[in-house]
Design a protein around this motif. Structure first.
Motif, PDB file in Angstrom:
ATOM      1  N   ARG A  49      92.330  47.966  94.079  1.00 13.07           N
ATOM      2  CA  ARG A  49      92.057  48.783  93.209  1.00 13.07           C
ATOM      3  C   ARG A  49      92.304  48.239  91.760  1.00 13.07           C
ATOM      4  N   GLU A  50      93.632  47.838  91.827  1.00 17.78           N
ATOM      5  CA  GLU A  50      94.144  47.268  90.508  1.00 17.78           C
ATOM      6  C   GLU A  50      93.221  46.105  89.870  1.00 17.78           C
ATOM      7  N   GLY A  51      92.864  45.186  90.793  1.00 19.61           N
ATOM      8  CA  GLY A  51      91.937  44.034  90.663  1.00 19.61           C
ATOM      9  C   GLY A  51      90.400  44.448  90.159  1.00 19.61           C
ATOM     10  N   ILE A  52      90.064  45.493  90.761  1.00 16.72           N
ATOM     11  CA  ILE A  52      88.683  46.074  90.409  1.00 16.72           C
ATOM     12  C   ILE A  52      88.930  46.833  89.002  1.00 16.72           C
ATOM     13  N   ASP A  53      89.656  47.501  88.908  1.00 11.21           N
ATOM     14  CA  ASP A  53      89.950  48.088  87.292  1.00 11.21           C
ATOM     15  C   ASP A  53      90.017  46.972  86.290  1.00 11.21           C
ATOM     16  N   ALA A  54      90.717  45.857  86.537  1.00 13.18           N
ATOM     17  CA  ALA A  54      90.799  44.913  85.738  1.00 13.18           C
ATOM     18  C   ALA A  54      89.654  44.359  85.279  1.00 13.18           C
ATOM     19  N   ALA A  55      88.648  43.988  86.530  1.00 18.24           N
ATOM     20  CA  ALA A  55      87.564  43.286  86.393  1.00 18.24           C
ATOM     21  C   ALA A  55      86.703  44.241  85.508  1.00 18.24           C
ATOM     22  N   LEU A  56      86.865  45.738  85.814  1.00 12.70           N
ATOM     23  CA  LEU A  56      85.683  46.597  85.186  1.00 12.70           C
ATOM     24  C   LEU A  56      86.125  46.661  83.661  1.00 12.70           C
ATOM     25  N   ALA A  57      87.471  46.233  83.329  1.00 14.65           N
ATOM     26  CA  ALA A  57      87.843  46.469  81.894  1.00 14.65           C
ATOM     27  C   ALA A  57      87.205  45.310  81.439  1.00 14.65           C
ATOM     28  N   LYS A  58      86.856  44.384  81.829  1.00 12.50           N
ATOM     29  CA  LYS A  58      86.252  43.010  81.254  1.00 12.50           C
ATOM     30  C   LYS A  58      84.959  43.543  80.521  1.00 12.50           C
ATOM     31  N   GLY A  59      84.453  44.430  80.902  1.00 10.50           N
ATOM     32  CA  GLY A  59      83.090  44.979  80.230  1.00 10.50           C
ATOM     33  C   GLY A  59      81.931  44.167  80.739  1.00 10.50           C
ATOM     34  N   GLU A  60      81.325  43.451  79.810  1.00 10.18           N
ATOM     35  CA  GLU A  60      80.052  42.646  80.042  1.00 10.18           C
ATOM     36  C   GLU A  60      80.393  41.476  80.973  1.00 10.18           C
ATOM     37  N   ASP A  61      81.461  40.933  81.115  1.00 11.01           N
ATOM     38  CA  ASP A  61      81.771  39.824  81.957  1.00 11.01           C
ATOM     39  C   ASP A  61      82.269  40.408  83.197  1.00 11.01           C
ATOM     40  N   SER A  62      82.149  41.457  83.630  1.00  8.64           N
ATOM     41  CA  SER A  62      82.813  42.235  84.826  1.00  8.64           C
ATOM     42  C   SER A  62      81.570  41.555  85.884  1.00  8.64           C
ATOM     43  N   PRO A  63      82.344  41.147  87.075  1.00 11.05           N
ATOM     44  CA  PRO A  63      81.500  40.728  88.366  1.00 11.05           C
ATOM     45  C   PRO A  63      81.089  42.048  89.017  1.00 11.05           C
ATOM     46  N   PHE A  64      81.269  43.364  88.552  1.00 10.18           N
ATOM     47  CA  PHE A  64      80.754  44.738  89.159  1.00 10.18           C
ATOM     48  C   PHE A  64      79.599  45.304  88.481  1.00 10.18           C
ATOM     49  N   ARG A  65      78.973  44.437  87.741  1.00 12.28           N
ATOM     50  CA  ARG A  65      77.930  45.100  86.896  1.00 12.28           C
ATOM     51  C   ARG A  65      76.949  45.176  87.959  1.00 12.28           C
ATOM     52  N   GLY A  66      76.634  44.450  88.837  1.00 13.16           N
ATOM     53  CA  GLY A  66      75.399  44.753  89.860  1.00 13.16           C
ATOM     54  C   GLY A  66      74.479  43.534  89.334  1.00 13.16           C
ATOM     55  N   ARG A  67      73.577  43.083  90.175  1.00 10.21           N
ATOM     56  CA  ARG A  67      72.582  41.856  89.981  1.00 10.21           C
ATOM     57  C   ARG A  67      71.486  42.646  88.955  1.00 10.21           C
ATOM     58  N   PRO A  68      70.880  41.634  88.408  1.00 13.37           N
ATOM     59  CA  PRO A  68      69.835  41.930  87.490  1.00 13.37           C
ATOM     60  C   PRO A  68      68.718  42.456  88.293  1.00 13.37           C
ATOM     61  N   ALA A  69      67.840  43.378  87.657  1.00  6.89           N
ATOM     62  CA  ALA A  69      66.706  43.970  88.736  1.00  6.89           C
ATOM     63  C   ALA A  69      65.593  42.622  88.611  1.00  6.89           C
ATOM     64  N   SER A  70      65.131  42.412  89.927  1.00 10.85           N
ATOM     65  CA  SER A  70      64.070  41.427  90.133  1.00 10.85           C
ATOM     66  C   SER A  70      62.845  42.136  90.138  1.00 10.85           C
ATOM     67  N   ILE A  71      62.450  43.394  89.540  1.00 10.50           N
ATOM     68  CA  ILE A  71      61.266  43.843  89.438  1.00 10.50           C
ATOM     69  C   ILE A  71      60.938  44.118  87.894  1.00 10.50           C
ATOM     70  N   ASN A  72      59.896  43.652  87.716  1.00 15.45           N
ATOM     71  CA  ASN A  72      59.299  43.959  86.296  1.00 15.45           C
ATOM     72  C   ASN A  72      58.456  44.922  86.349  1.00 15.45           C
TER      73      ASN A  72
END
Length: 109
Positions: A49-72
């Protein structure tokens, strides 16, 4: 000639004399093992949980943003408006046919 040992070996724990039976030794061993496992799981969850919170705090560089949409969405709408069937839309865009149908159903309602 036989030598009698005053200690009994049960699951890696020496228990004195005739006090312990194998059932008691097993019970205490597995109870302690379960307690340690529960403790370790709680510590691991806390660190995760501490690691996830630290990653989310990075904002735009967070690995928890999800993948970009593949559908246009605009491409699907334009192709569908020009009369291209959903299976050909999926093949041309390189996406699953079910994704095209899902988009078309959600865009109508």
């Amino acid at each position: 000639m036989s030598v009698r040992c005053p200690l009994t070996w049960t699951f890696g724990v020496f228990l004195p004399g005739k006090w312990s039976s194998k059932a008691n030794g097993r019970q205490i061993f597995f109870t302690m093992l379960g307690a340690i496992a529960t403790f370790e799981t709680a510590i691991r969850k806390e660190r995760q949980r501490e690691g996830i919170d630290a990653a989310l705090a990075k904002g735009e560089d967070s690995p928890f943003r999800g993948r970009p949409a593949s559908i246009n969405a605009e491409q699907i709408a334009a192709m569908q408006a020009s009369g291209v069937p959903p299976s050909k839309i999926a093949k041309q865009l390189g996406i699953a046919r079910s994704s095209v149908y899902r988009y078309l159903c959600h865009s109508k309602g």
